[in-house]
Scaffold this active site. Structure first.
Site, PDB file in Angstrom:
ATOM      1  N   ASP A 177      -0.747  12.821   7.401  1.00  0.00           N
ATOM      2  CA  ASP A 177      -0.126  12.262   6.312  1.00  0.00           C
ATOM      3  C   ASP A 177       1.304  12.471   6.220  1.00  0.00           C
ATOM      4  OD1 ASP A 177       0.226  10.249   4.053  1.00  0.00           O
ATOM      5  OD2 ASP A 177       0.079  11.942   2.678  1.00  0.00           O
ATOM      6  N   SER A 178       2.057  11.492   5.628  1.00  0.00           N
ATOM      7  CA  SER A 178       3.518  11.854   5.561  1.00  0.00           C
ATOM      8  C   SER A 178       3.711  13.064   4.486  1.00  0.00           C
ATOM      9  CB  SER A 178       4.296  10.720   5.108  1.00  0.00           C
ATOM     10  OG  SER A 178       3.629  10.267   3.599  1.00  0.00           O
ATOM     11  N   TYR A 195       7.731   8.258   3.872  1.00  0.00           N
ATOM     12  CA  TYR A 195       7.444   7.072   4.913  1.00  0.00           C
ATOM     13  C   TYR A 195       7.766   6.011   4.461  1.00  0.00           C
ATOM     14  CZ  TYR A 195       5.931  10.550   8.574  1.00  0.00           C
ATOM     15  OH  TYR A 195       5.819  11.493   9.369  1.00  0.00           O
ATOM     16  N   GLY A 196       7.310   5.462   3.153  1.00  0.00           N
ATOM     17  CA  GLY A 196       6.916   4.253   2.647  1.00  0.00           C
ATOM     18  C   GLY A 196       8.079   3.343   2.308  1.00  0.00           C
ATOM     19  N   CYS A 245      -3.101   7.558   5.830  1.00  0.00           N
ATOM     20  CA  CYS A 245      -1.998   7.296   5.162  1.00  0.00           C
ATOM     21  C   CYS A 245      -1.922   5.597   5.286  1.00  0.00           C
ATOM     22  CB  CYS A 245      -0.625   7.948   5.825  1.00  0.00           C
ATOM     23  SG  CYS A 245       1.019   7.040   5.396  1.00  0.00           S
ATOM     24  N   ASN A 246      -1.697   4.910   4.515  1.00  0.00           N
ATOM     25  CA  ASN A 246      -1.730   3.617   4.374  1.00  0.00           C
ATOM     26  C   ASN A 246      -0.272   3.176   5.285  1.00  0.00           C
ATOM     27  OD1 ASN A 246      -4.016   2.186   2.745  1.00  0.00           O
ATOM     28  ND2 ASN A 246      -3.424   4.131   1.808  1.00  0.00           N
ATOM     29  N   THR A 247       0.647   3.648   5.034  1.00  0.00           N
ATOM     30  CA  THR A 247       1.955   3.371   5.681  1.00  0.00           C
ATOM     31  C   THR A 247       1.920   3.410   7.064  1.00  0.00           C
ATOM     32  OG1 THR A 247       3.000   4.031   3.519  1.00  0.00           O
ATOM     33  CG2 THR A 247       4.383   3.776   5.532  1.00  0.00           C
ATOM     34  N   GLU A 287       4.237  13.756  -5.319  1.00  0.00           N
ATOM     35  CA  GLU A 287       4.774  14.853  -4.421  1.00  0.00           C
ATOM     36  C   GLU A 287       5.441  16.024  -5.157  1.00  0.00           C
ATOM     37  OE1 GLU A 287       4.876  15.433  -1.048  1.00  0.00           O
ATOM     38  OE2 GLU A 287       3.398  13.880  -0.709  1.00  0.00           O
ATOM     39  N   CYS A 344      -2.405   3.389  -1.026  1.00  0.00           N
ATOM     40  CA  CYS A 344      -1.754   4.415  -0.537  1.00  0.00           C
ATOM     41  C   CYS A 344      -2.549   5.742  -0.918  1.00  0.00           C
ATOM     42  CB  CYS A 344      -0.207   4.662  -1.435  1.00  0.00           C
ATOM     43  SG  CYS A 344       0.485   5.920  -1.030  1.00  0.00           S
ATOM     44  N   THR A 345      -2.666   6.617   0.007  1.00  0.00           N
ATOM     45  CA  THR A 345      -3.309   7.916  -0.331  1.00  0.00           C
ATOM     46  C   THR A 345      -2.910   8.762  -1.291  1.00  0.00           C
ATOM     47  OG1 THR A 345      -2.392   8.887   1.760  1.00  0.00           O
ATOM     48  CG2 THR A 345      -4.554   7.808   2.237  1.00  0.00           C
ATOM     49  N   HIS A 346      -1.712   8.527  -1.773  1.00  0.00           N
ATOM     50  CA  HIS A 346      -1.354   9.491  -2.928  1.00  0.00           C
ATOM     51  C   HIS A 346      -1.890   9.085  -4.257  1.00  0.00           C
ATOM     52  CE1 HIS A 346       1.893  10.971  -0.198  1.00  0.00           C
ATOM     53  NE2 HIS A 346       2.129  11.681  -0.890  1.00  0.00           N
TER      54      HIS A 346
HETATM   55  N1  DGN Z   1       0.445   8.546   1.558  1.00  0.00           N
HETATM   56  C1  DGN Z   1       1.159   7.299   2.039  1.00  0.00           C
HETATM   57  C2  DGN Z   1       0.333   5.891   2.108  1.00  0.00           C
HETATM   58  O1  DGN Z   1      -0.670   6.164   2.012  1.00  0.00           O
HETATM   59  O2  DGN Z   1       1.098   4.762   2.477  1.00  0.00           O
HETATM   60  C3  DGN Z   1       2.452   6.963   1.720  1.00  0.00           C
HETATM   61  C4  DGN Z   1       3.678   8.206   1.283  1.00  0.00           C
HETATM   62  C5  DGN Z   1       4.913   7.829   1.630  1.00  0.00           C
HETATM   63  O3  DGN Z   1       5.272   8.494   2.715  1.00  0.00           O
HETATM   64  N2  DGN Z   1       5.318   6.934   0.983  1.00  0.00           N
END
Ligand code: DGN
Length: 256
Positions: free
Chosen positions: A7-8, A39-40, A71-73, A150, A182-184
């Protein structure tokens, strides 16, 4: 051989936690690109470049047998490039989440919360409509959720205000199911539930387990656990401890 989970930043640890709990004997290596999160809000080209760099590092240095893009992104933009450059199975989180939401919805109105990159890619809309063509999908970008997580600001007035304001519009659409795209976001699940009452909440970890099972990877490993980061920040460490306990963390330079 280990499964790589990438993941990012810290968000993918929500996936790592679920995978570790289910596949107890499988070696797992997590990589969080903490030095370059988020990354998003980056371009597709940059997301692909970062993803291929990190995944290649895991393959070359740790000889992983499969990669989970937790990570969805990354899953929205980089799966074809990861497939091409790695030559090992690559699993993303979009299809599992879409499948789960379609299973749960009764009124066929599904919400998707994600980063700008995930929302703009429309990947969830495509994945949902592939299974349920007459679904109505409402997307909401939540660009402030990742920085909250984060920075480990996951409760209290500031987190509440951001979540409430961000979800104001989607709360009025009549959705009965929402995907945490988003995994966050599972870290903010209780707060999200508060502002989307009576809505079923989906995170993709449920079906990703099914997808991993289908790979038939050998489970004769020792169940080693390793967490790698491209930078160590106090916020990562404190949240890592809350999410997965005292798994050791190692800082790595992916360019060496
Ligand atoms: N956890 C990432 C996702 O699932 O899209 C996004 C985190 C990020 O880089 N913004």
């Amino acid at each position: 051989m280990a499964i790589g989970i990438y993941d990012s930043g810290i968000g993918g640890l929500t996936v790592y936690k679920a995978v570790a709990a289910y596949f107890k004997k499988q070696d797992l290596i997590y990589l969080g690109d903490v030095a370059r999160v988020p990354y998003g809000n980056r371009s597709k080209e940059t997301i692909i470049r970062y993803s291929v760099e990190c995944a290649s590092f895991l393959k070359e240095k740790y000889n992983i047998s499969a990669l989970i893009a937790a990570c969805n992104t990354i899953s929205s933009h980089a799966i074809p490039d990861l497939d091409n450059s790695l030559n090992i199975p690559v699993l993303g989180v979009i299809k599992p989440g879409a499948k789960y939401a379609v299973d749960l919805t009764k009124n066929k109105k599904i919400g998707v919360l994600g980063t700008h990159a995930t929302v703009n890619s429309k990947s969830y809309i495509h994945a949902i409509k592939e299974i349920l063509p007459d679904a109505q999908v409402y997307q909401q970008a939540c660009p402030l959720f990742v920085p909250l997580v984060e920075e480990a600001v996951i409760s209290g007035k500031m987190a509440e205000t951001v979540v409430e304001e961000t979800l104001k519009n989607i709360a009025e659409t009549g959705i009965d199911t929402v995907i945490l795209g988003c995994t966050h976001y599972p870290v903010l699940k209780d707060l999200i539930a508060k502002y989307l009452p009576n809505v079923s909440i989906v995170d993709s970890t449920h079906y990703i387990i099914e997808d991993i099972k289908k790979l038939n990877l050998s489970d004769t490993e020792k169940g080693l656990r390793e967490v790698l980061v491209t930078d160590d920040t106090p916020a990562f460490l404190s949240l890592k401890n809350i999410l997965v306990g005292n798994v050791p963390v190692q800082v790595v330079d992916i360019n060496k």
